[in-house]
Scaffold this motif. Structure first.
Motif, mmCIF file in Angstrom:
data_model
loop_
_atom_site.group_PDB
_atom_site.id
_atom_site.type_symbol
_atom_site.label_atom_id
_atom_site.label_comp_id
_atom_site.label_asym_id
_atom_site.label_seq_id
_atom_site.Cartn_x
_atom_site.Cartn_y
_atom_site.Cartn_z
ATOM 1 N N GLU A 1 33.486 60.693 73.074
ATOM 2 C CA GLU A 1 32.472 60.412 74.230
ATOM 3 C C GLU A 1 32.849 59.417 75.325
ATOM 4 N N ASP A 2 33.551 58.254 74.822
ATOM 5 C CA ASP A 2 34.096 57.385 75.717
ATOM 6 C C ASP A 2 35.403 56.831 75.332
ATOM 7 N N GLU A 3 36.567 57.476 76.120
ATOM 8 C CA GLU A 3 37.667 57.365 75.518
ATOM 9 C C GLU A 3 38.199 55.732 75.654
ATOM 10 N N ASN A 4 37.449 55.088 76.491
ATOM 11 C CA ASN A 4 38.187 53.788 76.798
ATOM 12 C C ASN A 4 37.376 52.681 75.662
ATOM 13 N N LEU A 5 36.326 53.083 74.828
ATOM 14 C CA LEU A 5 35.677 52.337 73.874
ATOM 15 C C LEU A 5 36.709 51.620 72.949
ATOM 16 N N GLY A 6 36.671 50.346 73.218
ATOM 17 C CA GLY A 6 37.596 49.594 72.115
ATOM 18 C C GLY A 6 38.890 49.656 72.199
ATOM 19 N N ALA A 7 39.329 50.119 73.558
ATOM 20 C CA ALA A 7 40.641 50.152 74.248
ATOM 21 C C ALA A 7 41.438 48.841 74.544
ATOM 22 N N ALA A 8 42.458 48.771 74.801
ATOM 23 C CA ALA A 8 43.077 47.370 75.206
ATOM 24 C C ALA A 8 42.658 47.518 76.777
ATOM 25 N N GLY A 9 42.466 46.299 77.264
ATOM 26 C CA GLY A 9 42.134 46.088 78.391
ATOM 27 C C GLY A 9 40.670 46.108 79.086
ATOM 28 N N THR A 10 39.841 46.321 77.987
ATOM 29 C CA THR A 10 38.307 46.409 78.266
ATOM 30 C C THR A 10 37.708 45.077 78.028
ATOM 31 N N THR A 11 36.349 45.045 78.704
ATOM 32 C CA THR A 11 35.534 43.698 78.485
ATOM 33 C C THR A 11 35.098 43.520 77.056
ATOM 34 N N LEU A 12 35.068 42.178 76.836
ATOM 35 C CA LEU A 12 34.367 41.746 75.657
ATOM 36 C C LEU A 12 32.849 41.987 75.783
ATOM 37 N N LEU A 13 32.268 42.492 74.698
ATOM 38 C CA LEU A 13 30.554 42.618 74.951
ATOM 39 C C LEU A 13 29.967 41.241 74.459
ATOM 40 N N ARG A 14 28.756 41.106 74.880
ATOM 41 C CA ARG A 14 27.905 39.914 74.541
ATOM 42 C C ARG A 14 26.626 40.459 73.754
ATOM 43 N N VAL A 15 26.263 39.552 72.807
ATOM 44 C CA VAL A 15 25.218 39.912 71.998
ATOM 45 C C VAL A 15 24.086 38.823 72.412
ATOM 46 N N ALA A 16 24.432 37.752 72.706
ATOM 47 C CA ALA A 16 23.539 36.645 73.701
ATOM 48 C C ALA A 16 23.621 36.821 75.312
ATOM 49 N N ASP A 17 22.548 36.414 75.836
ATOM 50 C CA ASP A 17 22.958 36.599 77.355
ATOM 51 C C ASP A 17 23.805 35.287 77.646
ATOM 52 N N ALA A 18 24.536 35.652 78.856
ATOM 53 C CA ALA A 18 25.503 34.728 79.223
ATOM 54 C C ALA A 18 24.815 33.395 79.807
ATOM 55 N N ASP A 19 25.437 32.442 79.566
ATOM 56 C CA ASP A 19 24.883 30.952 79.983
ATOM 57 C C ASP A 19 25.744 30.137 80.906
ATOM 58 N N TYR A 20 26.266 30.627 82.067
ATOM 59 C CA TYR A 20 26.784 30.120 83.189
ATOM 60 C C TYR A 20 26.013 28.964 83.951
ATOM 61 N N ALA A 21 26.640 28.045 84.239
ATOM 62 C CA ALA A 21 25.774 26.937 85.067
ATOM 63 C C ALA A 21 25.045 27.627 86.283
ATOM 64 N N ASP A 22 25.774 28.703 87.002
ATOM 65 C CA ASP A 22 25.043 29.092 88.150
ATOM 66 C C ASP A 22 24.338 30.538 87.972
ATOM 67 N N GLY A 23 24.452 30.613 86.430
ATOM 68 C CA GLY A 23 23.941 32.048 86.087
ATOM 69 C C GLY A 23 24.942 32.997 86.283
ATOM 70 N N ILE A 24 26.262 32.924 86.965
ATOM 71 C CA ILE A 24 27.110 33.951 87.386
ATOM 72 C C ILE A 24 28.207 33.878 86.901
ATOM 73 N N SER A 25 28.978 32.566 87.113
ATOM 74 C CA SER A 25 30.488 32.500 86.530
ATOM 75 C C SER A 25 30.894 31.100 86.665
ATOM 76 N N GLU A 26 30.172 30.112 87.120
ATOM 77 C CA GLU A 26 30.602 28.932 86.833
ATOM 78 C C GLU A 26 30.258 28.357 85.574
ATOM 79 N N PRO A 27 31.432 27.620 84.837
ATOM 80 C CA PRO A 27 31.490 27.387 83.413
ATOM 81 C C PRO A 27 29.994 26.541 83.065
ATOM 82 N N GLY A 28 29.610 26.815 81.930
ATOM 83 C CA GLY A 28 28.416 26.362 81.286
ATOM 84 C C GLY A 28 28.583 24.823 80.672
#
Length: 731
Positions: A147-174
């Motif tokens: 149903e989703d041929e790229n699921l688990g494939a090389a070059g796809t993004t890591l998933l998150r279980v908890a919400d991201a916690d960047y310093a600016d909420g976007i991309s700056e390191p926490g």
């Protein structure tokens, strides 16, 4: 009534009286089990109400034989509500309780014929080579999920279980309000020079296989000439800033990320997994077609290997393998080599059985079997050793709705537990468990695969099975914490700092928020994390607030769950990941193979694969444990003549003039091969003693402390159990 019927009646009676636990519903996709803090602390305290035999759990009376007597001992203890174990190990499943389930484990072991040693079985038993599946998995992981041929494939993004916690909420390191990662490393992770072994007897294979399987399922690449996120070094750091300039940093490049992310708080930055998320032998075969083709000879389905049975080296002296990290240390390179040999061994068997098969058919059939072996070993040996016996749900078949992708919390924090388990040296053992050449420091083992041309892989694999790993905790040896890949200022690095800093780079949520995301109750104090008062104080001095702890630090600080070598949150993250990897894999070996083929794959151990492809012999059945024990008694001859004279001559006719009696309180010492005392104990009321803290194989002595009398012994493998090492005191 027959004895067996009596036994069965007693068992059924006790079972009916016990409180049967309701069948728990199967967890879907993610473990969302919570426990109260009070019960969690009880587990952490490990009150050891009933004893568990770590060396052979079903051998309740510890006589070296698993028999109905062991099950009967449990049932008798339950019936009498016996609190004094009397030397019995009645907690078979190590759950802190004694119940008919423990007796059932013994009976199941007997029914399986499980008391036979793996080396007692004939070596010429005919085995089945599984046929090639109707469909083979792709190299890059695409097409696994229809149903989703790229699921688990090389070059796809890591998933998150908890919400991201960047310093600016976007991309700056926490972690901007936390201490430097290097400061935390200095306070929490400086390994004690006296640290040795672990409390559950895990062997060095716990980190060797952990790294091997990690390189099968995740890889976050660093940006080239991109963003940096250097680690600040405290002024006066004894290794990195001895002159006290306060200007030193440890360089770190940020991870590669999906360029379509990191645009807003609703679309935070997400890192990329460069390899497939599936356990599909990526480290052996690669995760892209070019790499896969470069590893093949294209003759007889074989992989390229040297005449000496080693992986070839590239122009820079690094091994050519499916994963770019295969040269990181020689233990890793050795096991990479082992599975290349296993592939070629299978390819030769397949080709001999059917000469009409093409190179491609032989290659794919051997590849499918190797992948199945890796999957089976991971779930039947490695994960139970690490997480305990019941941490992973049983397999219910492929579920297309499950996302097998790697969680950021797993790859960037939880599965980096192995860094705390490495020993600071690597040794080389023969089949007797003795050194065959001088040990080398761990620093000498980094990126030095050419050393295998001198040592081969046999002595390294034997050492990994014959030496305990370090405890899973926050302590990390100097070779990783101060000298990783070279001395400070010349390639040196601190792996602890990297783990913490990488978590901040990826915007990982703090420890407590992650607990909640995985369905666990939040901790309310540092004491809820660890019962170690000193560690509580260090954590508080660094973080101040229990809600602001770096995830990797919190996981490694946790008290371990009973019967496992990780804490509650740690166990939840790893279990969740490996359940999803398995359940979301359409080509999972239990979904592909069946019957005798499946049974043989499930019964294949890592020890089997080592002995098939090397000259190593006599390994323990489960090489993930290095648990040896020796025992004996101390007795004293007592003259019976005085008492005999008071008896009638007829009653004395069969009596000896003396008898042996047990001596309690005698001190004995365990000596290593250099004569150092490494442990001591005293005999119990039965005159019995036991030593079980062998951190590696080798030659030892037992010595009577008072007289100096000694007995020599050899611990040759990780399951050595020597009994009858008796002393008789002469008065």
């Amino acid at each position: 009534m027959k004895p067996a019927d009596t036994f069965r009646t007693l068992f059924n009676s006790l079972w009916s009286k016990s409180n049967r636990a309701a069948k728990r519903p199967r967890r879907r996709h993610r473990r969302l089990r919570s426990e109260t803090l009070e019960s969690r602390q009880l587990l952490a305290a490990d009150l050891n109400l009933f004893q568990h035999n770590f060396f052979d759990s079903e051998d309740v009376n510890d006589d070296g034989i698993v028999s109905p007597v062991d099950a009967l001992a449990i049932l008798n203890a339950i019936q009498r509500n016996q609190s004094d174990e009397g030397g019995m190990f009645t907690d078979v499943n190590n759950d802190g309780r004694r119940s008919p389930i423990d007796a059932l484990r013994v009976l199941n072991r007997i029914n399986r014929g499980g008391d036979k040693d793996r080396n007692d079985s004939p070596t010429d038993t005919e085995t089945t080579v599984p046929d090639l599946p109707d469909e083979v998995r792709s190299i890059d992981g695409t097409g696994n999920n229809l149903e989703d041929e790229n699921l688990g494939a090389a070059g796809t993004t890591l998933l998150r279980v908890a919400d991201a916690d960047y310093a600016d909420g976007i991309s700056e390191p926490g972690g901007e309000d936390r201490p430097s990662a290097r400061e935390i490393s200095n306070v929490l992770s400086d390994a004690s020079v006296d640290s040795e072994g672990n409390d559950r007897g895990l062997s060095a294979f716990i980190y060797v296989w952990g790294q091997f399987i990690d390189h099968d399922i995740d890889l976050s690449l660093s940006q080239e000439d991109g963003e940096t996120f250097d680690i600040a070094v405290p002024a006066g750091d004894p290794y990195f800033d001895p002159s006290g300039t306060g200007d030193v940093t440890i360089g770190l490049s940020r991870s590669v990320y999906d360029l379509t992310t990191g645009t807003s708080v609703d679309n935070p930055r997400e890192q990329v997994n460069a390899i497939t998320a599936y356990i599909d032998g990526s480290q052996v075969y690669g995760s892209d077609q070019e790499t896969a083709d470069g590893l093949r000879s294209f003759e007889g389905g074989r992989l390229v290997i040297t005449d000496d049975g080693l992986l070839p080296l590239d122009e820079s002296g690094m091994v050519i393998a499916g994963d770019i990290r295969a040269s990181e240390n020689i233990s890793l390179t050795a096991i990479q080599t082992l599975f290349a040999r296993e592939h070629n061994r299978l390819a030769d068997e397949i080709s001999a059985a059917d000469p009409d098969l093409t190179d491609e058919e032989i290659y794919q059939q051997a590849r499918a079997i190797v992948i199945a072996e890796i999957q089976s070993i991971t779930y039947n040996e490695f994960l139970p050793a690490l997480l305990g016996n019941n941490a992973i749900d049983s397999y219910d078949g492929y579920d297309a709705s499950v996302n097998p992708s790697i969680a950021n919390e797993f790859s960037t924090a939880a599965f980096r537990f192995g860094h705390s388990t490495l020993n600071d040296d690597i040794e080389f053992f023969d089949n007797d468990g003795l050194e065959v050449r001088d040990e080398i420091s761990l620093t000498e083992a980094f990126f030095n695969p050419s050393l295998l041309e001198e040592t081969g892989i046999d002595s390294i694999l034997k050492y990994d099975a014959s030496s305990q790993s370090m405890q899973i905790d926050l302590e990390v040896v100097d070779s990783l914490r101060n000298f990783l890949f070279g001395p400070p200022g010349a390639g040196g690095f601190d792996l602890v700092s990297l783990n913490i800093q990488r978590g901040r780079d990826h915007g990982l949520a703090d420890y407590n928020s992650t607990r909640v995301a995985y369905g666990l109750d939040p901790v309310e104090s540092f004491a809820d994390i660890t019962s170690d008062v000193e560690l509580q104080g260090k954590l508080e001095s660094l973080y101040g607030d229990v809600n602001n702890i770096d995830l990797w630090v919190g996981l490694l600080a946790e008290d371990h769950v009973r019967g496992a070598s990780v804490g509650e949150t740690h166990q939840a993250i790893i279990s969740d990941q490996f359940e999803r990897i398995r359940d979301g894999d359409r080509f999972w070996y239990e979904n592909v193979f069946e019957g005798r083929e499946l049974k043989e794959l499930q019964q294949t151990t890592l020890a089997d694969i080592i002995e098939r492809n090397t000259n190593v012999e006599g390994l323990q059945e489960n090489v993930f444990f290095m648990n040896a024990t020796v025992s004996g008694t101390v007795t004293q001859a007592v003259d019976n003549s005085a008492s005999n004279r008071s008896r009638s001559s007829s009653s004395n006719r069969n009596n000896n003039s003396s008898r042996d009696v047990a001596v309690e309180g005698v001190e004995l010492e365990l000596l290593d091969d250099e004569g150092n005392v490494i442990d001591s104990t005293t005999t119990d009321r039965k005159g019995s003693y036991r030593f079980s803290n062998f951190v590696h194989t080798g030659e030892y002595q037992i010595r009577l402390a008072e007289t100096g009398e000694t007995l020599d012994l050899l611990v040759s493998n990780g399951a050595t159990r020597l009994r009858g090492l008796d002393f008789e005191i002469v008065v």
